[in-house]
Motif scaffolding. Sequence first.
Motif, PDB file in Angstrom:
ATOM      1  N   VAL A 250       0.829  -1.208   0.000  1.00  0.00           N
ATOM      2  CA  VAL A 250       0.000   0.000   0.000  1.00  0.00           C
ATOM      3  C   VAL A 250       0.865   1.260   0.000  1.00  0.00           C
ATOM      4  N   CYS A 251       1.949   1.249   0.779  1.00  0.00           N
ATOM      5  CA  CYS A 251       2.777   2.444   0.910  1.00  0.00           C
ATOM      6  C   CYS A 251       3.678   2.701  -0.295  1.00  0.00           C
ATOM      7  N   TRP A 252       4.116   1.645  -0.961  1.00  0.00           N
ATOM      8  CA  TRP A 252       5.077   1.813  -2.052  1.00  0.00           C
ATOM      9  C   TRP A 252       4.458   1.778  -3.446  1.00  0.00           C
ATOM     10  N   THR A 253       3.313   1.135  -3.611  1.00  0.00           N
ATOM     11  CA  THR A 253       2.720   1.010  -4.947  1.00  0.00           C
ATOM     12  C   THR A 253       2.422   2.357  -5.609  1.00  0.00           C
ATOM     13  N   PRO A 254       1.801   3.329  -4.903  1.00  0.00           N
ATOM     14  CA  PRO A 254       1.536   4.620  -5.568  1.00  0.00           C
ATOM     15  C   PRO A 254       2.801   5.273  -6.119  1.00  0.00           C
ATOM     16  N   GLY A 255       3.883   5.260  -5.344  1.00  0.00           N
ATOM     17  CA  GLY A 255       5.130   5.849  -5.820  1.00  0.00           C
ATOM     18  C   GLY A 255       5.697   5.129  -7.023  1.00  0.00           C
ATOM     19  N   LEU A 256       5.599   3.793  -7.011  1.00  0.00           N
ATOM     20  CA  LEU A 256       6.106   3.026  -8.158  1.00  0.00           C
ATOM     21  C   LEU A 256       5.270   3.266  -9.406  1.00  0.00           C
ATOM     22  N   VAL A 257       3.969   3.430  -9.226  1.00  0.00           N
ATOM     23  CA  VAL A 257       3.096   3.728 -10.375  1.00  0.00           C
ATOM     24  C   VAL A 257       3.449   5.090 -10.968  1.00  0.00           C
ATOM     25  N   ASN A 273       2.873  16.956  -9.051  1.00  0.00           N
ATOM     26  CA  ASN A 273       2.027  17.458  -7.966  1.00  0.00           C
ATOM     27  C   ASN A 273       1.843  16.458  -6.831  1.00  0.00           C
ATOM     28  N   VAL A 274       2.113  15.182  -7.101  1.00  0.00           N
ATOM     29  CA  VAL A 274       1.854  14.146  -6.085  1.00  0.00           C
ATOM     30  C   VAL A 274       3.108  13.446  -5.596  1.00  0.00           C
ATOM     31  N   LYS A 275       4.231  13.718  -6.201  1.00  0.00           N
ATOM     32  CA  LYS A 275       5.448  12.952  -5.903  1.00  0.00           C
ATOM     33  C   LYS A 275       5.852  13.080  -4.431  1.00  0.00           C
ATOM     34  N   ARG A 276       5.742  14.294  -3.854  1.00  0.00           N
ATOM     35  CA  ARG A 276       6.214  14.483  -2.475  1.00  0.00           C
ATOM     36  C   ARG A 276       5.350  13.722  -1.479  1.00  0.00           C
ATOM     37  N   TRP A 277       4.023  13.638  -1.775  1.00  0.00           N
ATOM     38  CA  TRP A 277       3.111  12.963  -0.849  1.00  0.00           C
ATOM     39  C   TRP A 277       3.300  11.449  -0.899  1.00  0.00           C
ATOM     40  N   PHE A 278       3.598  10.941  -2.074  1.00  0.00           N
ATOM     41  CA  PHE A 278       3.853   9.500  -2.186  1.00  0.00           C
ATOM     42  C   PHE A 278       5.188   9.131  -1.544  1.00  0.00           C
ATOM     43  N   LEU A 279       6.130  10.071  -1.553  1.00  0.00           N
ATOM     44  CA  LEU A 279       7.399   9.835  -0.864  1.00  0.00           C
ATOM     45  C   LEU A 279       7.179   9.764   0.647  1.00  0.00           C
ATOM     46  N   LEU A 280       6.334  10.654   1.170  1.00  0.00           N
ATOM     47  CA  LEU A 280       6.006  10.630   2.594  1.00  0.00           C
ATOM     48  C   LEU A 280       5.237   9.352   2.952  1.00  0.00           C
ATOM     49  N   LEU A 281       4.398   8.884   2.026  1.00  0.00           N
ATOM     50  CA  LEU A 281       3.677   7.632   2.250  1.00  0.00           C
ATOM     51  C   LEU A 281       4.649   6.466   2.364  1.00  0.00           C
ATOM     52  N   ALA A 282       5.682   6.475   1.525  1.00  0.00           N
ATOM     53  CA  ALA A 282       6.709   5.432   1.605  1.00  0.00           C
ATOM     54  C   ALA A 282       7.451   5.508   2.938  1.00  0.00           C
ATOM     55  N   LEU A 283       7.665   6.738   3.435  1.00  0.00           N
ATOM     56  CA  LEU A 283       8.306   6.910   4.740  1.00  0.00           C
ATOM     57  C   LEU A 283       7.470   6.286   5.853  1.00  0.00           C
ATOM     58  N   LEU A 284       6.157   6.423   5.751  1.00  0.00           N
ATOM     59  CA  LEU A 284       5.269   5.876   6.776  1.00  0.00           C
ATOM     60  C   LEU A 284       5.371   4.362   6.890  1.00  0.00           C
ATOM     61  N   ASN A 285       5.773   3.696   5.820  1.00  0.00           N
ATOM     62  CA  ASN A 285       5.899   2.233   5.875  1.00  0.00           C
ATOM     63  C   ASN A 285       6.904   1.803   6.928  1.00  0.00           C
ATOM     64  N   SER A 286       8.036   2.502   6.988  1.00  0.00           N
ATOM     65  CA  SER A 286       9.047   2.165   7.986  1.00  0.00           C
ATOM     66  C   SER A 286       8.588   2.509   9.395  1.00  0.00           C
ATOM     67  N   VAL A 287       7.606   3.407   9.507  1.00  0.00           N
ATOM     68  CA  VAL A 287       7.028   3.738  10.812  1.00  0.00           C
ATOM     69  C   VAL A 287       6.033   2.665  11.241  1.00  0.00           C
ATOM     70  N   MET A 288       5.284   2.151  10.280  1.00  0.00           N
ATOM     71  CA  MET A 288       4.213   1.206  10.578  1.00  0.00           C
ATOM     72  C   MET A 288       4.715  -0.171  10.989  1.00  0.00           C
ATOM     73  N   ASN A 289       5.815  -0.631  10.396  1.00  0.00           N
ATOM     74  CA  ASN A 289       6.261  -2.003  10.633  1.00  0.00           C
ATOM     75  C   ASN A 289       6.496  -2.342  12.103  1.00  0.00           C
ATOM     76  N   PRO A 290       7.252  -1.525  12.870  1.00  0.00           N
ATOM     77  CA  PRO A 290       7.423  -1.860  14.294  1.00  0.00           C
ATOM     78  C   PRO A 290       6.105  -1.905  15.060  1.00  0.00           C
ATOM     79  N   ILE A 291       5.165  -1.045  14.678  1.00  0.00           N
ATOM     80  CA  ILE A 291       3.850  -1.047  15.319  1.00  0.00           C
ATOM     81  C   ILE A 291       3.124  -2.354  15.017  1.00  0.00           C
ATOM     82  N   ILE A 292       3.242  -2.824  13.777  1.00  0.00           N
ATOM     83  CA  ILE A 292       2.608  -4.086  13.392  1.00  0.00           C
ATOM     84  C   ILE A 292       3.216  -5.247  14.173  1.00  0.00           C
TER      85      ILE A 292
END
Length: 361
Positions: A250-257, A273-292
Motif C-alpha cells: 500500500v505504501c510503495w505502490t503509488p510511488g512506483l506507479v 504534484n503528487v510525488k512528495r506525498w507519495f514519498l512521505l507515504l513510503a516513509l510511513l511504511n518504515s514507521v508502521m512495521n514496528p507497530i505491526i
Amino acid sequence: MNECYYDKHMDFFYNRTKTDTADEWTGAQLIGVLCFGTFFCLFIFISNSLVIAAVVKNKRFHFPFYYLLANLAAADFFAGIAYVFLMFHTGPVSKTLTVNRWFLRQGLLDTSLTASLVNLLVIAVERHMSIMRMKIHSNLTKKRVTFLIISIWAIAIFMGAVPTLGWNCLCDINVCSSLAPIYSRSYLVFWSVLNLVVFFIMVVVYIRIYMYVQRKTNVLSSHTSGSISRRRTPVKLMKTVMTVLGAFVVCWTPGLVVLLLDGLNCTDCGIQNVKRWFLLLALLNSVMNPIIYSYKDDEMWATMKRMICCSSEDKSQERRSSRIPSTVLCRSTDTSGHYIEDGIIQGTICGKGDLGDKGNS
C-alpha cells in the motif's frame, strides 16, 4: 558521438525538465516537511532498534523467521538514514548537488526499498518451507540465514548502484525522466515494473500459503489434542507477515506507479504534484512495521516493554542507591508461574528470565 554531462550540477538537469524544485520546497512547507520527517525518522530509529534488540535478547526469537524479521527492521532503520540524508539534500539544495551526490541520495532510497522487498521475498520462502511441513519454524541453520541476510544486502546495494554504474541519461539527455532528472526513462520503467511484479507474486504466494494453513489447521484441530494456541501459532505468524506485506504494498505502490508513468513519458499525468506525498507515504511504511510487530505479536510487545521497563527501573535504582542499601528490581510478589506470565504480558512486572508461553513462539 553523444556529449556526456558528468561535470554538470543538478540545476542543469532540473531546468531541462522544468521541475520547479525550489518553489515546491520553500518556506513554511519545507519547515513542515522537515519537522514531520524528523519526528518520524526518530521514531523509525528507536522503534526498529527495539525490534532488533528484542530478537537478540529473547531466546524464544532465535529462529530463522525472527532473524529475517530483525533484518527487515534493519532495512527500515537504513530507510530512516536514507530519509534523513534526503531531507537535508532536497528543496533548493537539490539544484546545487553534484551528479555523484544526487546519485548517492537516490541510491540510498533504492537500496532501502530493495532490501525490504528482497527480505520479504526471503521470508515468503522461509514461511513456505515451514508451513508446508506444518512446522512453526523452518530448519534453516544460522549459517544459511546469515548467508541469506548478506545476500539480501548485496542485492540491495547492487540495485541501488545500477544507475551509477551506467544506466542513466548523462550521455543522452533526451531520454532523461522528469522525476529523476539523470535517470533514463527506460530504467524507471524497468525498476517500477520489476518491483510491481514482485509485489504481485508475493501477494499471490502469501495468500496461497495462508489458505493452505487455514485448511490444514481446521483439519488437524479435530484430530489432535495439542494446545489451541500452539496450533494457531503458524496462522498468527502468517497474519503478521501478511499485514507487513500489505502495508508495504500500500505504501510503495503509488510511488512506483508514478515512476512508471514518468518512465512512459506521461506529460499530462500531473506526477510532479503528487510525488512528495507519495514519498512521505513510503516513509510511513518504515514507521508502521514496528507497530505491526508489537501489535500482532504479544511476546514481541512484552519483550520490548520489558526492556524499556527494566531500563527505567535501573536508572531509578541508581538514583536511590545512596539512600537504600539494597534493592531488588523487577521482583514479583507471587511465586506462581501463572502470575509471572500474566504479569509480563500485562507489563506490570519486569522479569529477568524468559517470557512465558503466551504470544507467538
